[in-house]
Design a protein around this motif. Structure first.
Motif, PDB file in Angstrom:
ATOM      1  N   LEU A 197       0.687  -1.283   0.121  1.00 52.04           N
ATOM      2  CA  LEU A 197       0.002   0.117  -0.153  1.00 52.04           C
ATOM      3  C   LEU A 197       0.781   1.258   0.166  1.00 52.04           C
ATOM      4  CD1 LEU A 197      -2.906   1.508   0.348  1.00 52.04           C
ATOM      5  CD2 LEU A 197      -2.218   1.330   2.738  1.00 52.04           C
ATOM      6  N   ASP A 198       0.593   2.336  -0.851  1.00 52.03           N
ATOM      7  CA  ASP A 198       1.234   3.133  -0.772  1.00 52.03           C
ATOM      8  C   ASP A 198       0.604   4.186   0.331  1.00 52.03           C
ATOM      9  OD1 ASP A 198       2.098   5.962  -1.217  1.00 52.03           O
ATOM     10  OD2 ASP A 198       1.494   6.500  -3.352  1.00 52.03           O
ATOM     11  N   ALA A 199       1.213   4.216   1.496  1.00 50.04           N
ATOM     12  CA  ALA A 199       0.767   4.894   2.717  1.00 50.04           C
ATOM     13  C   ALA A 199       1.493   6.328   2.727  1.00 50.04           C
ATOM     14  CB  ALA A 199       1.380   4.045   3.851  1.00 50.04           C
ATOM     15  N   THR A 200       1.620   7.123   1.888  1.00 49.06           N
ATOM     16  CA  THR A 200       2.191   8.339   1.791  1.00 49.06           C
ATOM     17  C   THR A 200       1.246   9.339   2.896  1.00 49.06           C
ATOM     18  OG1 THR A 200       3.294   8.098   0.012  1.00 49.06           O
ATOM     19  CG2 THR A 200       3.046  10.261   0.653  1.00 49.06           C
ATOM     20  N   ASP A 201      -0.038   9.259   2.480  1.00 51.73           N
ATOM     21  CA  ASP A 201      -0.864  10.122   3.141  1.00 51.73           C
ATOM     22  C   ASP A 201      -1.667   9.284   4.299  1.00 51.73           C
ATOM     23  OD1 ASP A 201      -0.668  11.914   0.814  1.00 51.73           O
ATOM     24  OD2 ASP A 201      -1.966  10.993  -0.377  1.00 51.73           O
ATOM     25  N   ILE A 202      -1.065   8.140   4.706  1.00 52.65           N
ATOM     26  CA  ILE A 202      -1.790   7.498   5.870  1.00 52.65           C
ATOM     27  C   ILE A 202      -0.975   7.496   6.855  1.00 52.65           C
ATOM     28  CG2 ILE A 202      -2.520   5.291   6.680  1.00 52.65           C
ATOM     29  CD1 ILE A 202      -3.313   4.786   3.552  1.00 52.65           C
ATOM     30  N   LEU A 203       0.502   7.281   6.859  1.00 53.32           N
ATOM     31  CA  LEU A 203       1.167   7.261   8.037  1.00 53.32           C
ATOM     32  C   LEU A 203       1.375   8.542   8.583  1.00 53.32           C
ATOM     33  CD1 LEU A 203       3.945   5.060   6.592  1.00 53.32           C
ATOM     34  CD2 LEU A 203       2.337   4.073   8.225  1.00 53.32           C
ATOM     35  N   PRO A 204       1.162   8.541  10.030  1.00 49.02           N
ATOM     36  CA  PRO A 204       1.289   9.832  10.636  1.00 49.02           C
ATOM     37  C   PRO A 204       2.828  10.308  10.624  1.00 49.02           C
ATOM     38  CG  PRO A 204       0.148   8.223  12.028  1.00 49.02           C
ATOM     39  CD  PRO A 204       0.741   7.572  10.938  1.00 49.02           C
ATOM     40  N   GLU A 205       2.952  11.427  10.604  1.00 48.11           N
ATOM     41  CA  GLU A 205       4.536  11.986  10.607  1.00 48.11           C
ATOM     42  C   GLU A 205       5.290  11.443  11.700  1.00 48.11           C
ATOM     43  OE1 GLU A 205       7.175  14.619   8.896  1.00 48.11           O
ATOM     44  OE2 GLU A 205       5.450  14.287   8.390  1.00 48.11           O
ATOM     45  N   GLY A 206       6.525  10.767  11.288  1.00 45.39           N
ATOM     46  CA  GLY A 206       7.468  10.230  12.175  1.00 45.39           C
ATOM     47  C   GLY A 206       7.338   8.910  12.422  1.00 45.39           C
ATOM     48  N   VAL A 207       5.996   8.337  11.790  1.00 47.42           N
ATOM     49  CA  VAL A 207       5.808   6.840  11.968  1.00 47.42           C
ATOM     50  C   VAL A 207       6.231   6.227  10.869  1.00 47.42           C
ATOM     51  CG1 VAL A 207       4.013   5.083  12.233  1.00 47.42           C
ATOM     52  CG2 VAL A 207       3.756   7.250  13.462  1.00 47.42           C
ATOM     53  N   PRO A 208       7.259   5.194  10.884  1.00 50.35           N
ATOM     54  CA  PRO A 208       7.948   4.637   9.633  1.00 50.35           C
ATOM     55  C   PRO A 208       6.811   3.508   9.057  1.00 50.35           C
ATOM     56  CG  PRO A 208       8.541   3.605  11.686  1.00 50.35           C
ATOM     57  CD  PRO A 208       7.767   4.696  12.203  1.00 50.35           C
ATOM     58  N   GLY A 209       7.276   3.131   7.824  1.00 49.09           N
ATOM     59  CA  GLY A 209       6.314   2.247   7.020  1.00 49.09           C
ATOM     60  C   GLY A 209       6.731   0.973   7.699  1.00 49.09           C
TER      61      GLY A 209
END
Length: 264
Positions: A197-209
């Motif tokens: 999943l492209d999680a660019t707009d989902i992951l919170p700032e500072g939270v790694p994939g």
């Protein structure tokens, strides 16, 4: 899951600060039993109905410093060669390839987007012995078994190239895109065991994939309620999706995982 292709998810294991609490938690939640090895640092094999569904290891003073977490391992016919390919294609080797008796060879990588992922080269240990599969929109043999494996990454295109080059993914299927949604499955045909999943707009700032595992349930809402009763917490409450009902939770020591099943 007894004959995975190279690059397929083959194993999951839990890195935990409290093995006894983890054994009790998953035993109550999924009906797992636990076998503890006399060697290999007391490695835990979790079983469902006598079949292996995952493993576990307690933290040690000289072990890897990190949060309690589940690690997804991908199959490789040659773990050492795969680790070298990872380095050549922008990844890192976190745990160098090592023989685990005659069971197999393991290693842990950081992929090109920084997500941790394991390598397992099967020996006598072939990996997950029972798994829930999604076929025709239905979950099969779901309760308490690994059912889906998913990478959330900000480096979507680069990650797909990385896994093609390093693990030999040659059958990646990009799903129809929608605003804010880009997703590819590891295989184009059933059984599909996982995706990216492209999680660019989902992951919170500072939270790694990272990679995550879904465990199947006959009743997702009941399982989520049981997680809370057992001392875990809810990260994302149960909701219906086009692919079933899903929730994200943490166990009693904070390790995150997902629960999936048929839609309500």
């Amino acid at each position: 899951m007894t004959h995975p292709k190279p690059g397929d998810p083959i194993w999951v294991d839990l890195y935990t600060a409290d093995p006894d609490a983890s054994i009790a938690f998953y035993g109550e939640l999924f009906g797992w039993t636990a076998l503890r090895a006399e060697d290999f640092g007391g490695y835990i094999t979790f079983q469902k109905d006598g079949k292996a569904v995952g493993g576990g290891m307690g933290k040690t003073e000289d072990g890897i410093d990190g949060p309690d977490q589940w690690t997804v391992y991908l199959s490789s016919p040659d773990a050492r060669a795969t680790a070298e390919k990872a380095k050549a294609h922008g990844g890192t080797v976190v745990v160098e390839p090592m023989d685990v008796g005659d069971l197999g060879v393991m290693a842990v990588l950081g992929d090109i987007g920084g997500a941790g992922v394991g390598i397992w080269q099967p020996g006598t240990h072939r990996g997950i012995e029972t798994a829930a599969m999604v076929e025709g929109g239905k979950w099969r043999d779901a309760a308490g078994a690994p059912s889906w494996f998913e990478l959330h990454t900000r480096a979507y295109e680069a990650a797909l190239d990385f896994y093609r080059d390093v693990f030999g993914w040659d059958d990646v299927f990009p799903m129809p895109e929608a605003p804010g949604f880009r997703y590819s499955t590891i295989h184009s045909t059933s059984p599909m065991y996982g995706g990216v999943l492209d999680a660019t707009d989902i992951l919170p700032e500072g939270v790694p994939g990272g990679w995550s595992v879904y465990f199947g349930s006959d009743d997702v809402d009941k399982s989520v309620a049981r997680v809370v009763e057992l001392g875990g917490s809810v990260v994302a409450p149960a909701m219906d999706t086009p692919y079933g009902r899903m929730a994200t939770v943490t166990d009693v020591t904070g390790a995150r995982f997902n629960i999936g099943g048929d839609a309500a």
